[in-house]
Design a protein around this motif. Structure first.
Motif, PDB file in Angstrom:
ATOM      1  N   ALA A 173      17.547 -35.277 -25.799  1.00 54.77           N
ATOM      2  CA  ALA A 173      16.254 -35.888 -25.491  1.00 54.77           C
ATOM      3  C   ALA A 173      16.416 -37.402 -25.498  1.00 54.77           C
ATOM      4  CB  ALA A 173      15.205 -35.457 -26.499  1.00 54.77           C
ATOM      5  N   VAL A 174      16.030 -38.021 -24.398  1.00 58.54           N
ATOM      6  CA  VAL A 174      16.100 -39.476 -24.270  1.00 58.54           C
ATOM      7  C   VAL A 174      14.723 -40.043 -24.606  1.00 58.54           C
ATOM      8  CG1 VAL A 174      16.543 -41.383 -22.678  1.00 58.54           C
ATOM      9  CG2 VAL A 174      17.835 -39.235 -22.447  1.00 58.54           C
ATOM     10  N   PRO A 175      14.628 -40.973 -25.550  1.00 55.19           N
ATOM     11  CA  PRO A 175      13.314 -41.560 -25.856  1.00 55.19           C
ATOM     12  C   PRO A 175      12.701 -42.166 -24.601  1.00 55.19           C
ATOM     13  CG  PRO A 175      14.951 -42.230 -27.487  1.00 55.19           C
ATOM     14  CD  PRO A 175      15.699 -41.540 -26.368  1.00 55.19           C
ATOM     15  N   PHE A 176      11.463 -41.781 -24.311  1.00 53.35           N
ATOM     16  CA  PHE A 176      10.803 -42.250 -23.095  1.00 53.35           C
ATOM     17  C   PHE A 176       9.304 -42.151 -23.296  1.00 53.35           C
ATOM     18  CE2 PHE A 176       9.786 -42.202 -18.500  1.00 53.35           C
ATOM     19  CZ  PHE A 176      10.602 -43.233 -18.080  1.00 53.35           C
ATOM     20  N   TRP A 177       8.558 -42.867 -22.482  1.00 47.65           N
ATOM     21  CA  TRP A 177       7.099 -42.824 -22.550  1.00 47.65           C
ATOM     22  C   TRP A 177       6.561 -42.056 -21.351  1.00 47.65           C
ATOM     23  CZ3 TRP A 177       2.994 -44.143 -19.514  1.00 47.65           C
ATOM     24  CH2 TRP A 177       1.745 -44.195 -20.135  1.00 47.65           C
ATOM     25  N   PRO A 178       5.580 -41.176 -21.508  1.00 51.73           N
ATOM     26  CA  PRO A 178       4.814 -40.871 -22.724  1.00 51.73           C
ATOM     27  C   PRO A 178       5.430 -39.749 -23.568  1.00 51.73           C
ATOM     28  CG  PRO A 178       3.786 -39.812 -20.851  1.00 51.73           C
ATOM     29  CD  PRO A 178       4.972 -40.563 -20.317  1.00 51.73           C
ATOM     30  N   VAL A 179       6.448 -39.055 -23.059  1.00 54.29           N
ATOM     31  CA  VAL A 179       7.106 -38.002 -23.846  1.00 54.29           C
ATOM     32  C   VAL A 179       8.615 -38.194 -23.747  1.00 54.29           C
ATOM     33  CG1 VAL A 179       5.265 -36.281 -23.570  1.00 54.29           C
ATOM     34  CG2 VAL A 179       7.107 -36.411 -21.871  1.00 54.29           C
ATOM     35  N   PRO A 180       9.384 -37.707 -24.730  1.00 51.19           N
ATOM     36  CA  PRO A 180      10.842 -37.774 -24.604  1.00 51.19           C
ATOM     37  C   PRO A 180      11.298 -37.033 -23.342  1.00 51.19           C
ATOM     38  CG  PRO A 180      10.208 -37.169 -26.829  1.00 51.19           C
ATOM     39  CD  PRO A 180       8.960 -37.119 -26.004  1.00 51.19           C
ATOM     40  N   MET A 181      12.361 -37.523 -22.754  1.00 51.43           N
ATOM     41  CA  MET A 181      12.829 -36.994 -21.481  1.00 51.43           C
ATOM     42  C   MET A 181      14.158 -36.274 -21.677  1.00 51.43           C
ATOM     43  SD  MET A 181      13.622 -39.321 -18.082  1.00 51.43           S
ATOM     44  CE  MET A 181      14.783 -40.410 -18.908  1.00 51.43           C
ATOM     45  N   THR A 182      14.246 -35.021 -21.218  1.00 52.44           N
ATOM     46  CA  THR A 182      15.552 -34.368 -21.178  1.00 52.44           C
ATOM     47  C   THR A 182      16.130 -34.607 -19.794  1.00 52.44           C
ATOM     48  OG1 THR A 182      14.941 -32.199 -20.290  1.00 52.44           O
ATOM     49  CG2 THR A 182      14.679 -32.525 -22.677  1.00 52.44           C
ATOM     50  N   MET A 183      17.435 -34.513 -19.708  1.00 59.58           N
ATOM     51  CA  MET A 183      18.097 -34.737 -18.421  1.00 59.58           C
ATOM     52  C   MET A 183      18.320 -33.427 -17.667  1.00 59.58           C
ATOM     53  SD  MET A 183      18.193 -37.917 -18.134  1.00 59.58           S
ATOM     54  CE  MET A 183      19.247 -38.147 -16.706  1.00 59.58           C
ATOM     55  N   GLN A 184      17.674 -32.351 -18.121  1.00 62.54           N
ATOM     56  CA  GLN A 184      17.947 -31.056 -17.509  1.00 62.54           C
ATOM     57  C   GLN A 184      17.535 -30.956 -16.037  1.00 62.54           C
ATOM     58  OE1 GLN A 184      16.628 -27.464 -19.570  1.00 62.54           O
ATOM     59  NE2 GLN A 184      18.680 -26.701 -19.175  1.00 62.54           N
ATOM     60  N   PRO A 185      16.344 -31.407 -15.640  1.00 62.16           N
ATOM     61  CA  PRO A 185      16.037 -31.352 -14.203  1.00 62.16           C
ATOM     62  C   PRO A 185      17.040 -32.152 -13.364  1.00 62.16           C
ATOM     63  CG  PRO A 185      14.039 -31.685 -15.462  1.00 62.16           C
ATOM     64  CD  PRO A 185      15.183 -31.844 -16.424  1.00 62.16           C
ATOM     65  N   PHE A 186      17.473 -33.283 -13.893  1.00 63.73           N
ATOM     66  CA  PHE A 186      18.492 -34.082 -13.205  1.00 63.73           C
ATOM     67  C   PHE A 186      19.786 -33.276 -13.070  1.00 63.73           C
ATOM     68  CE2 PHE A 186      22.197 -36.858 -13.437  1.00 63.73           C
ATOM     69  CZ  PHE A 186      21.953 -37.760 -12.425  1.00 63.73           C
ATOM     70  N   ALA A 187      20.178 -32.592 -14.145  1.00 65.00           N
ATOM     71  CA  ALA A 187      21.398 -31.782 -14.114  1.00 65.00           C
ATOM     72  C   ALA A 187      21.258 -30.616 -13.151  1.00 65.00           C
ATOM     73  CB  ALA A 187      21.734 -31.278 -15.515  1.00 65.00           C
ATOM     74  N   VAL A 188      20.102 -29.957 -13.154  1.00 69.54           N
ATOM     75  CA  VAL A 188      19.866 -28.814 -12.255  1.00 69.54           C
ATOM     76  C   VAL A 188      20.033 -29.227 -10.801  1.00 69.54           C
ATOM     77  CG1 VAL A 188      18.037 -27.327 -11.343  1.00 69.54           C
ATOM     78  CG2 VAL A 188      18.405 -27.470 -13.809  1.00 69.54           C
ATOM     79  N   MET A 189      19.339 -30.289 -10.412  1.00 71.49           N
ATOM     80  CA  MET A 189      19.376 -30.702  -9.010  1.00 71.49           C
ATOM     81  C   MET A 189      20.681 -31.412  -8.668  1.00 71.49           C
ATOM     82  SD  MET A 189      15.374 -31.526  -8.334  1.00 71.49           S
ATOM     83  CE  MET A 189      14.896 -31.971 -10.001  1.00 71.49           C
ATOM     84  N   GLY A 190      21.275 -32.075  -9.666  1.00 70.56           N
ATOM     85  CA  GLY A 190      22.593 -32.664  -9.442  1.00 70.56           C
ATOM     86  C   GLY A 190      23.642 -31.597  -9.176  1.00 70.56           C
ATOM     87  N   ILE A 191      23.565 -30.490  -9.903  1.00 68.10           N
ATOM     88  CA  ILE A 191      24.476 -29.373  -9.665  1.00 68.10           C
ATOM     89  C   ILE A 191      24.246 -28.803  -8.276  1.00 68.10           C
ATOM     90  CG2 ILE A 191      24.875 -26.938 -10.327  1.00 68.10           C
ATOM     91  CD1 ILE A 191      24.606 -27.934 -13.276  1.00 68.10           C
ATOM     92  N   GLY A 192      22.980 -28.639  -7.893  1.00 63.34           N
ATOM     93  CA  GLY A 192      22.683 -28.169  -6.543  1.00 63.34           C
ATOM     94  C   GLY A 192      23.278 -29.077  -5.483  1.00 63.34           C
ATOM     95  N   ALA A 193      23.080 -30.393  -5.649  1.00 60.72           N
ATOM     96  CA  ALA A 193      23.595 -31.349  -4.664  1.00 60.72           C
ATOM     97  C   ALA A 193      25.117 -31.367  -4.636  1.00 60.72           C
ATOM     98  CB  ALA A 193      23.050 -32.741  -4.972  1.00 60.72           C
TER      99      ALA A 193
END
Length: 198
Positions: A45-65
């Motif tokens: 979890a990366v500290p972010f506003w307004p909620v902490p951000m996981t990089m999972q959607p980035f990883a999902v679509m990065g894997i697809g690409a």
């Protein structure tokens, strides 16, 4: 043949394949490695506003690409199978439950959406969308829309549309915009580096 019907080699195929084609053994290895990457990305979890951000959607679509739509979807499906079998691969597991019980919870639609988000992003990447900043933004945005369509449909069924938007969309829009821009910078830069070496 239209531009959208012509396919290009994937990033993984170009790096690891033979004339852009991956052997079955390499595809299996990539799927396993990708599922492990998804596991790790769910836990960070990366500290972010307004909620902490996981990089999972980035990883999902990065894997697809990087893998293309078929291998990308298969990789995410493997990850979901691991979770369904009770491995603590999802965000909040094992504390919030494991296996099918966890998958039937509020995030179930997003988990299914991961498969299709990887597919859409991978399909567009196979058509060269990952080689330019603006088209990569379009590919990542399309994948994100698909992810939210599945996630919000499931969540709305559980808690209603208004609450689903408040808890399942609005807090994450800014973080997802950052991930889209990040992917749009990384993938074209990777292709540019590859072409400069060739």
């Amino acid at each position: 043949m239209t531009a959208l019907s012509a396919t290009s080699p994937t990033l993984a195929g170009t790096l690891l394949g033979d004339n852009g084609r991956l052997s079955a053994v390499r595809m299996v290895m990539l799927a396993i490695a990708g599922s492990l990457l998804l596991w790790v990305s769910a836990k960070i979890a990366v500290p972010f506003w307004p909620v902490p951000m996981t990089m999972q959607p980035f990883a999902v679509m990065g894997i697809g690409a990087a893998f293309g739509w078929r291998l990308g979807m298969a990789t995410v499906a493997l990850y979901l199978v691991e979770g369904a079998l009770g491995m603590p691969v999802f965000s909040g597991t094992p504390e919030k439950g494991i296996g099918l019980a966890y998958m039937a919870g509020p995030t179930g639609g997003y988990l299914v959406g991961f498969v299709f988000a990887a597919g859409v992003t991978g399909w567009l990447a196979e058509r060269g969308f990952d080689r330019n900043v603006l088209t990569m933004i379009a590919a990542m945005t399309a994948g994100t829309i698909v992810l939210y369509a599945f996630g919000l449909a499931w969540l709305s069924n559980l808690i209603g549309v208004e609450k689903a938007l408040v808890f399942g969309l609005y807090p994450f829009v800014l973080g997802d915009a950052v991930k889209i821009v990040l992917a749009a910078l990384i993938f074209p830069a990777a292709w540019k580096r590859l072409s400069s070496k060739g």
